[in-house]
Scaffold this motif. Structure first.
Motif, short mmCIF file in Angstrom:
data_model
loop_
_atom_site.label_atom_id
_atom_site.label_comp_id
_atom_site.label_asym_id
_atom_site.label_seq_id
_atom_site.Cartn_x
_atom_site.Cartn_y
_atom_site.Cartn_z
N ILE A 1 74.89 94.76 -13.75
CA ILE A 1 74.39 95.95 -14.47
C ILE A 1 73.34 95.50 -15.47
CG2 ILE A 1 75.02 97.77 -16.09
CD1 ILE A 1 77.75 97.88 -14.70
N THR A 2 72.21 96.19 -15.49
CA THR A 2 71.11 95.83 -16.38
C THR A 2 71.21 96.48 -17.75
OG1 THR A 2 69.68 97.68 -15.76
CG2 THR A 2 69.53 95.68 -14.43
N GLY A 3 71.73 97.69 -17.80
CA GLY A 3 71.56 98.52 -18.98
C GLY A 3 70.29 99.34 -18.75
N LEU A 4 70.09 100.36 -19.57
CA LEU A 4 68.95 101.25 -19.37
C LEU A 4 67.64 100.66 -19.88
CD1 LEU A 4 70.57 104.66 -20.34
CD2 LEU A 4 70.25 103.69 -18.06
N ALA B 1 66.10 95.79 -17.61
CA ALA B 1 65.96 95.50 -16.18
C ALA B 1 65.21 94.19 -15.98
CB ALA B 1 65.25 96.65 -15.47
N GLY B 2 64.15 93.97 -16.73
CA GLY B 2 63.36 92.74 -16.61
C GLY B 2 64.16 91.50 -17.00
N ILE B 3 64.89 91.58 -18.09
CA ILE B 3 65.70 90.44 -18.53
C ILE B 3 66.78 90.13 -17.50
CG2 ILE B 3 67.42 89.71 -20.24
CD1 ILE B 3 65.74 91.31 -22.33
N THR B 4 67.44 91.15 -17.01
CA THR B 4 68.51 90.93 -16.03
C THR B 4 67.94 90.38 -14.73
OG1 THR B 4 69.74 92.74 -17.03
CG2 THR B 4 70.46 92.02 -14.85
N ILE C 1 56.84 105.54 -1.50
CA ILE C 1 56.07 104.40 -1.99
C ILE C 1 55.09 104.95 -3.03
CG2 ILE C 1 54.44 102.57 -1.39
CD1 ILE C 1 55.77 102.60 1.42
N VAL C 2 55.19 104.42 -4.24
CA VAL C 2 54.42 104.99 -5.35
C VAL C 2 52.94 104.64 -5.24
CG1 VAL C 2 56.38 104.99 -6.91
CG2 VAL C 2 54.86 103.02 -6.86
N ARG C 3 52.10 105.58 -5.65
CA ARG C 3 50.67 105.35 -5.77
C ARG C 3 50.33 105.13 -7.24
NH1 ARG C 3 47.12 109.66 -3.09
NH2 ARG C 3 48.02 108.63 -1.28
N TYR C 4 50.99 105.87 -8.13
CA TYR C 4 50.77 105.76 -9.57
C TYR C 4 52.11 105.54 -10.25
CZ TYR C 4 46.46 107.98 -8.15
OH TYR C 4 45.29 108.27 -7.51
N TRP C 5 52.09 104.80 -11.35
CA TRP C 5 53.30 104.45 -12.06
C TRP C 5 53.10 104.80 -13.53
CZ3 TRP C 5 57.51 101.33 -10.18
CH2 TRP C 5 58.42 100.97 -11.16
N ALA C 6 54.10 105.41 -14.15
CA ALA C 6 54.04 105.71 -15.57
C ALA C 6 55.37 105.34 -16.20
CB ALA C 6 53.76 107.18 -15.81
N TYR C 7 55.32 104.62 -17.30
CA TYR C 7 56.53 104.30 -18.04
C TYR C 7 56.60 105.25 -19.22
CZ TYR C 7 59.93 102.01 -20.97
OH TYR C 7 61.02 101.75 -21.75
N THR C 8 57.62 106.10 -19.23
CA THR C 8 57.75 107.09 -20.29
C THR C 8 58.80 106.72 -21.32
OG1 THR C 8 59.34 108.33 -18.96
CG2 THR C 8 57.00 108.96 -18.77
N GLY C 9 59.42 105.55 -21.15
CA GLY C 9 60.41 105.10 -22.12
C GLY C 9 61.73 105.83 -21.95
N LEU C 10 62.59 105.68 -22.91
CA LEU C 10 63.89 106.34 -22.87
C LEU C 10 63.86 107.56 -23.79
CD1 LEU C 10 66.18 103.19 -23.00
CD2 LEU C 10 65.67 104.65 -21.04
N TRP C 11 63.06 108.50 -23.41
CA TRP C 11 62.92 109.72 -24.21
C TRP C 11 64.15 110.59 -24.10
CZ3 TRP C 11 57.44 111.57 -22.33
CH2 TRP C 11 56.50 110.62 -22.69
N ASN C 12 64.45 111.32 -25.14
CA ASN C 12 65.47 112.35 -25.09
C ASN C 12 64.78 113.67 -24.81
OD1 ASN C 12 67.67 110.69 -25.67
ND2 ASN C 12 67.21 110.77 -27.86
N TRP C 13 65.05 114.25 -23.67
CA TRP C 13 64.37 115.49 -23.28
C TRP C 13 65.16 116.68 -23.76
CZ3 TRP C 13 59.66 115.11 -21.07
CH2 TRP C 13 59.29 113.87 -20.58
#
Length: 149
Positions: A93-96, A101-104, A137-149
């Motif tokens: 398990i990586t955690g969120l 994810a990168g560290i794990t 298969i992704v064409r574009y990638w966006a990292y939006t963080g761990l936002w609370n919606w």
């Protein structure tokens, strides 16, 4: 262990990313080193990296997964060993979040004899035509963080 190149597949319900990474084993000693060396004598493994227990539980409970009692705890992570079908596997398990994810992922690649890594989870998407279980298969990638919606 000498460096090696692995194929890595990062899969979510909305994406698959394939890349190659050169890996060298981390320097460790003591009980942890003995456990890791023992595990690697039985490799190579399929590495399965999952964000949380909620997402790992269906795999742990699936009849094709057979756990063994061998577990290594290192750097706050529990590396579970078993088989999926006839493939030896390491589950962790990586955690969120991307950083966890990168560290794990780095720990899995640096410590263990793995030849494939799969990362999966319940990622969100902006395309309402996609359903649970769809793979794209992704064409574009966006990292939006761990936002609370």
């Amino acid at each position: 262990m000498r460096g090696r190149v692995l194929s890595i597949f990062l899969a979510t319900p909305v994406s698959i990313l394939s890349l190659e990474v050169e890996v060298t084993n981390a320097y460790l000693h003591g009980k942890t080193r003995v456990l890791i060396d023992y595990a690697n004598m039985n490799g190579p493994y399929l590495g399965i990296v999952v964000p949380n227990l909620y997402e790992m539980n269906p795999l742990l409970q699936h009849p094709s997964y057979k756990a063994n009692k061998f577990v290594i705890e290192f750097q706050g992570r529990k590396f579970r060993f078993g088989t999926i079908g006839n493939r030896k596997a390491i589950l962790v398990i990586t955690g969120l979040g991307v950083i966890n994810a990168g560290i794990t992922m780095q720990l899995v690649l640096a410590l263990f004899d793995v030849n494939t890594v799969v990362h999966y989870g319940i990622a969100m998407n902006a395309n309402s035509s996609l359903s649970i279980g769809d793979v794209t298969i992704v064409r574009y990638w966006a990292y939006t963080g761990l936002w609370n919606w």
